[in-house]
Design a protein around this motif. Structure first.
Motif, PDB file in Angstrom:
ATOM      1  N   GLU A  74       0.868  -1.283  -0.103  1.00  0.00           N
ATOM      2  CA  GLU A  74       0.096  -0.230   0.028  1.00  0.00           C
ATOM      3  C   GLU A  74       0.853   1.410  -0.017  1.00  0.00           C
ATOM      4  O   GLU A  74       1.965   1.236   0.759  1.00  0.00           O
ATOM      5  N   ALA A  75       0.494   2.166  -0.631  1.00  0.00           N
ATOM      6  CA  ALA A  75       1.191   3.398  -0.617  1.00  0.00           C
ATOM      7  C   ALA A  75       0.476   4.227   0.559  1.00  0.00           C
ATOM      8  O   ALA A  75       1.261   5.148   1.099  1.00  0.00           O
ATOM      9  N   THR A  76      -0.692   3.879   0.880  1.00  0.00           N
ATOM     10  CA  THR A  76      -1.306   4.472   2.119  1.00  0.00           C
ATOM     11  C   THR A  76      -1.914   3.719   2.930  1.00  0.00           C
ATOM     12  O   THR A  76      -3.117   3.092   2.631  1.00  0.00           O
ATOM     13  N   ILE A  77      -1.497   3.648   4.268  1.00  0.00           N
ATOM     14  CA  ILE A  77      -2.116   2.711   5.066  1.00  0.00           C
ATOM     15  C   ILE A  77      -3.485   3.325   5.570  1.00  0.00           C
ATOM     16  O   ILE A  77      -3.442   4.464   6.236  1.00  0.00           O
ATOM     17  N   VAL A  78      -4.550   2.634   5.587  1.00  0.00           N
ATOM     18  CA  VAL A  78      -5.797   3.273   6.132  1.00  0.00           C
ATOM     19  C   VAL A  78      -5.830   2.377   7.455  1.00  0.00           C
ATOM     20  O   VAL A  78      -5.499   1.153   7.621  1.00  0.00           O
ATOM     21  N   SER A  79      -7.123   2.736   8.345  1.00  0.00           N
ATOM     22  CA  SER A  79      -7.146   2.004   9.657  1.00  0.00           C
ATOM     23  C   SER A  79      -8.127   1.095   9.457  1.00  0.00           C
ATOM     24  O   SER A  79      -9.248   1.431   8.836  1.00  0.00           O
ATOM     25  N   PHE A  80      -8.192  -0.046  10.230  1.00  0.00           N
ATOM     26  CA  PHE A  80      -9.294  -1.163  10.095  1.00  0.00           C
ATOM     27  C   PHE A  80     -10.161  -1.072  11.549  1.00  0.00           C
ATOM     28  O   PHE A  80     -10.721  -1.939  11.984  1.00  0.00           O
ATOM     29  N   GLY A  81      -9.401  -0.194  12.289  1.00  0.00           N
ATOM     30  CA  GLY A  81     -10.002   0.067  13.870  1.00  0.00           C
ATOM     31  C   GLY A  81      -9.307  -0.439  14.851  1.00  0.00           C
ATOM     32  O   GLY A  81      -8.245  -1.139  14.642  1.00  0.00           O
ATOM     33  N   PRO A  82      -9.668  -0.754  16.122  1.00  0.00           N
ATOM     34  CA  PRO A  82      -8.843  -1.083  17.221  1.00  0.00           C
ATOM     35  C   PRO A  82      -8.734  -2.664  17.331  1.00  0.00           C
ATOM     36  O   PRO A  82      -8.012  -3.149  18.002  1.00  0.00           O
ATOM     37  N   ASN A  83      -9.642  -3.167  16.676  1.00  0.00           N
ATOM     38  CA  ASN A  83      -9.988  -4.831  16.873  1.00  0.00           C
ATOM     39  C   ASN A  83      -9.734  -5.600  15.507  1.00  0.00           C
ATOM     40  O   ASN A  83     -10.220  -5.337  14.681  1.00  0.00           O
ATOM     41  N   THR A  84      -8.518  -6.212  15.545  1.00  0.00           N
ATOM     42  CA  THR A  84      -8.265  -7.133  14.428  1.00  0.00           C
ATOM     43  C   THR A  84      -9.408  -8.286  13.962  1.00  0.00           C
ATOM     44  O   THR A  84      -9.554  -8.817  13.199  1.00  0.00           O
TER      45      THR A  84
END
Lengths: 733, 306
Positions: A74-84
């Protein structure tokens, strides 16, 4: 002209996971895959308002694509939230771009979308793509599946109406397939794609030449014949038609080689030899027709139809294709059959070339012993056809066998006499593509055992196997040898230098190649596909390629064609179930004789042929095709060659088109000198209705004559140069 | 321009060459080629020839069994996966072509084809034949090429009239021990198989003129090969031969010996006496130049390719 362009190639290859179609196309990237996007990755449900063009996304984060997580690319990492274990189901993306002008009619608007796992794409507030998503969705909707192709750029063609001049806004929602999905990927590229038009090189072709046509629209086989609108056809013979002598019964089926043999070089009187690839040895054979062109009806007439008697040589088997020799006999080609030497003459009985005198319907008796002979010296193999060079001695032939698919050369000891000669097989210096050169290897053909075993000998000396060689022909233009390989669906060519060959290469094909075809309705793409079989050159070097496989088309490949600059045209889409076979042309190249082998019996559409008859392609059919100017009710009166002059000392008239015309006529001529010329146009009363002075330069000259204001009728054009005059007729409609 | 109208064209059509066809041909049932079973059934007491070639059938109409007068049948290039048992009723059959179908097996009833002389079964999916083939006493030509045979059962050695047998492009691992019983065999094509050895009886094929064993895995040829005295050509290209039997020189009718792409390092001395040999092809063998030179000197009239 409005052009239609369908991404058939892209669509066909999408299933293979490939990015690019191999048809030639020009791509303009409007929005690159690495573009910057605004994104919202906080796990909130944005409802529907966020898709609008004027939605305020200033507070969203921005970054370049690819955006996502979990893959490391990825060129930009986005968030998936606090819990995998409970990652955000949906992540939102927005971007804008400016468009200066709307796409042209030739251009398709293509979006290449990488979405892991599913996405819905909106453009200017309208949904345009739903990929791996159910028909309706909300923030909590999972992607439809966890696909193995999640990292592919998936190709979508969207309507041009989705775009607008000025600012355009993308809004994309990417959904996970479940809460614990390990990765997310998103990138999108917007392109305008248009086909590269095929190269055109028929400018110098006579306006009424049979090979001057606009390609037909490709399709699967209909239940009728589709040929260019400028051409017509006449049904000549069908399976089951009675032979002239009732005792001979009816014409057999499985029409193959359809060879026109001119009488006294006439294009209006000759023989038509039709092979029957029936395979039921010994009943296979050839029908020999006498045909004349009727100047009153401008149609062909069969005056006799008789089966050739092969009894003297114990029958023939699998009469496949063949050739018309320069001395106007027929050579019919037998494919092999597992027949032993039943008549104990030392030669196995089937698998040879056989020469027929079309006038007497008899087989050549080379040694004058009262018993006809096959051409033993050309060897026993699955003969497809052969072609005799103008020297009347050199013959090229191919073997339609997967294990022994060799190209052969036979050099007769005496011109016009095939009874004895030297046989050679082609051995390239390596695989074609890595080499362009090779040698002709001599093959013994002195005894029956030699002739029976030429394939074994060729195999032993390492001849090049092209895997199912079909037709072999000689170009009248470059004099190279062209041949097909059905297994690879290619046409190869090489130059014969005597004992060696050079310039060996693929001319056109293979089956996966997609060509852009310029039809009356625009450019379309058509896959070359499998099964290229028979070849026929016209006198200008245009190569007709007939398919036994794929969609069973009749293609035409002009001489200017190269694999990097294709010029492929589509001449005919053939009736359902049939394989077109055995094309030959009359000496004047006005009439094309071809058969439709094994069409479906259920073909029901009636077509009106050039005689006015309603015909159906529901059984084996031999037809003649010509431009409408030369066949049927719209045929024009023959030009009086005593008053038409196309060549003078310093110039020649190359082409004049369109003729007939409704407006302008383009005149193409070659001049050896630079000189002043006067162009005059006379009407039928001899009155000059148009006069122009023009400077003719050395070389090719092209100019127009505007006849828009003239009444319909026949006119004579005269081009005066240096005291001499070129003249011919023009028809104004 | 002269304008033509369909009317005149139609008249000409009627008055022209096609009037030839106004004359009805004499119908000879026994010489007519019927193109469907149903058509032939209308003449089942005399229909002799049936061609269903490329009729795009998947199932052969079992009523074919009523056509008991059939002598010649062509079923080539369809999609038949099996033949109905009723074909066993075609007791007068002499020629049958079933090439390019999808047959996995033949019904036992084909043993009733006691008059069969010519049978093409190439390009199918056959891996065995029914035991009843032993009844094919008149069969002269049998083509089993391009199938899935890994062996041939012994019943094939009962073909007492066989002259030509083609089994190329299969997966043959061996031949029946009694293949030498095919004493009438003249042409045998076993190319493109997986044969490693030949059975002892093989050299009893003393009528055999043409022997094609190319593209197998043979390591030796039988020493008794001299018994195959009718041989004119031997093709063992693309095998694993390391030696040649000396007795090959006793094959006085032998014209051509194709030995390309084997492991031959030397040649039997007897080979240097084969003045009658016209062609010997040795391409792709590790034979020394000295040996080739000596062979050329010994056989100056032989075409030697190496």
């Amino acid at each position: 002209m409005k052009r239609k362009f369908t991404l058939l190639g892209c669509a066909a290859l999408l299933g293979l996971g490939m990015m690019e179609a191999n048809a030639q196309q020009m791509t303009t990237v409007l929005f690159p895959a690495q573009s910057s996007w605004k994104y919202l990755d906080n796990g909130t449900d944005q409802g529907t308002a966020w898709t609008a063009s004027n939605f305020a996304d200033a507070a969203w984060t921005s970054g370049n694509a690819e955006l996502g997580y979990g893959d490391g690319d990825e060129a930009t990492i986005v968030s998936f939230g606090p819990n995998t274990a409970t990652k955000y189901t949906t992540t939102y993306f927005r971007a804008q771009f400016n468009l200066a002008a709307l796409p042209t009619a030739n251009q398709d608007v293509v979006i290449k979308l990488r979405r892991d796992d599913g996405a819905v794409v909106y453009l200017n507030g309208q949904e345009i793509i739903r990929d791996n998503m159910p028909a309706t969705s909300t923030y909590t909707t999972f992607a439809s599946s966890n696909t193995a192709t999640e990292n592919d750029f998936r190709i979508h063609v969207i309507p041009a109406s989705a775009l607008q001049v000025g600012t355009n806004t993308f809004a994309v929602e990417v959904h996970q397939c479940d809460l614990s999905s390990s990765d997310l990927s998103f990138a999108l590229q917007l392109e305008l794609v248009e086909p590269v038009p095929p190269v055109v090189c028929d400018q110098d072709l006579d306006s009424l030449h049979i090979s001057r046509f606009v390609s037909v629209m490709p399709s699967t086989q209909p239940d009728s014949l589709r040929i260019p609108a400028t051409h017509t056809f006449q049904m000549l013979l069908q399976e089951g038609d009675a032979y002239t002598n009732a005792a001979d019964g009816i014409t057999k089926g499985l029409f193959d080689f359809t060879g026109y043999v001119p009488i006294n070089n006439s294009s209006r009187k000759g023989y038509l030899s039709i092979n029957h690839e029936l395979g039921s040895w010994p009943t296979a054979g050839v029908s020999m027709l006498n045909i004349n062109f009727n100047d009153t009806t401008d149609t062909w007439v069969i005056t006799n139809n008789a089966p050739v008697d092969f009894g003297g040589i114990g029958g023939t088997g699998r009469n496949c294709s063949g050739t018309v020799t320069p001395w106007n006999t027929i050579i019919t080609s037998e494919e092999t059959l597992p027949t032993a030497d039943v008549n104990n003459d030392g030669y196995q009985d089937i698998g040879w070339m056989v020469e027929i005198d079309p006038a007497t319907h008899t087989i050549k008796d080379y040694d004058n012993d009262g018993t006809p002979d096959k051409i033993w010296g050309m060897g026993r193999m699955s003969h497809e056809n052969c072609v005799v060079a103008p020297d009347k001695k050199t013959v090229y032939e191919g073997a339609d066998e997967s294990s022994y698919g060799y190209v052969w050369k036979y050099v007769a000891h005496t011109a016009g006499d095939m009874s004895s000669g030297d046989l050679f097989v082609l051995k390239l210096d390596g695989p074609i593509g890595s080499t362009t050169t090779g040698d002709w290897i001599g093959i013994p053909n002195y005894t029956p055992e030699d002739c029976n075993n030429v394939r074994t000998y060729a195999s032993a000396v390492g001849a090049t196997n092209f895997n199912g060689v079909e037709d072999v022909e000689i170009s009248p233009l470059d004099h190279k040898i062209y041949f097909t390989s059905k297994a690879t669906s290619r046409v190869y060519r090489f130059a014969d230098n005597g004992s060696t060959v050079s310039q060996a290469e693929v001319f056109v094909g293979n089956s996966a190649t997609i060509y852009n075809i310029e039809t009356a309705d625009g450019i379309v793409q058509e896959q070359w596909d499998g099964g290229v079989d028979n070849l026929t050159f016209d006198n200008e070097g245009n190569l007709y390629v007939i398919q036994d496989g794929g969609r069973n088309h009749i293609w035409m490949v002009p001489p200017c064609h190269t694999q990097t600059n294709p010029a492929v045209k589509l001449f005919a889409v053939t009736p359902a179930g049939c394989e077109p076979t055995g094309m030959t042309l009359s000496p004047d190249n006005r009439y094309m004789f071809v058969s439709m082998q094994h069409p479906d019996a259920t073909n029901a559409t009636e077509m009106r042929d050039a005689t006015g008859a309603l015909v159906k392609f529901n059984k084996e059919s031999a037809i003649v095709i010509a431009r409408k100017e030369f066949l049927g009710p719209d045929a024009i009166q023959e030009e009086d060659t005593t008053t038409s002059v196309r060549v003078i000392d310093h110039a020649s008239l190359t082409s004049l088109y369109p003729n007939p015309t409704t407006q302008k006529v383009t005149v193409v001529m070659n001049s050896k000198i630079t000189a002043a010329a006067t162009i005059e146009l006379y009407n039928v009363t001899g009155a000059v209705v148009l006069k122009q002075d023009r400077k003719i330069t050395s070389g090719k000259n092209e100019f127009e004559i505007d006849m828009q204001q003239l009444p319909a009728g026949v006119y004579t054009t005269a081009i005066h140069i240096n005291g001499q005059t070129l003249h011919t007729k023009i028809i104004k409609q | 321009m002269k304008l033509k109208y369909y009317l005149s064209a139609t008249i000409a059509f009627l008055l022209g060459g096609y009037c030839l066809h106004a004359q009805q041909p004499a119908f000879d049932c026994t010489k007519s080629t019927f193109r469907s079973v149903n058509e032939a059934l209308k003449f089942k007491d005399c229909a002799t020839i049936l061609s269903l070639r490329i009729v795009k059938d998947e199932v052969l109409n079992p009523e074919i069994g009523q056509l008991v007068h059939l002598e010649t049948v062509d079923l080539q290039k369809n999609s038949y996966r099996f033949l109905p048992e009723s074909v066993g009723a075609l007791v007068r059959l002499k020629s049958m072509i079933i090439s390019y179908n999808h047959l996995k097996k033949l019904p036992e009833a084909v043993g009733n084809w006691k008059q069969i002389e010519f049978l093409q079964l190439d390009n199918n999916g056959l891996s065995d034949l029914p035991l009843s083939i032993a009844s094919w006493k008149q069969l002269k030509t049998l083509d089993l090429s391009w199938n899935n045979f890994s062996s041939l059962q012994k019943e094939i050695t009962s073909l007492k009239s066989i002259r030509l047998l083609e089994v190329s492009h299969n997966g043959l691992l061996n031949l029946p021990e009694q293949i030498g019983k095919l004493s009438t065999l003249e042409e045998l094509d076993l190319t493109f198989n997986k044969l490693k050895a030949l059975p002892k009886s093989f050299t009893r094929l003393d009528k055999l003129k043409s022997l094609d064993l190319g593209d197998n895995q043979l390591e030796v040829l039988p020493e008794s090969i001299h018994q195959m005295k009718a041989l004119k050509s031997i093709n063992v290209n693309n095998n694993q031969l390391r030696t040649l039997p000396a007795s090959v020189a006793r094959l006085k009718s032998l014209e051509s010996l194709y030995l390309s792409n084997n492991q031959l390092q030397s040649l039997p001395e007897s080979l240097f006496t084969m003045q009658h040999l016209r062609n010997i092809i040795l391409v792709g063998n590790p034979i020394s130049k000295d040996t080739i030179d000596r062979l050329k000197k010994a056989l100056p009239h032989t075409n030697i390719v190496f």
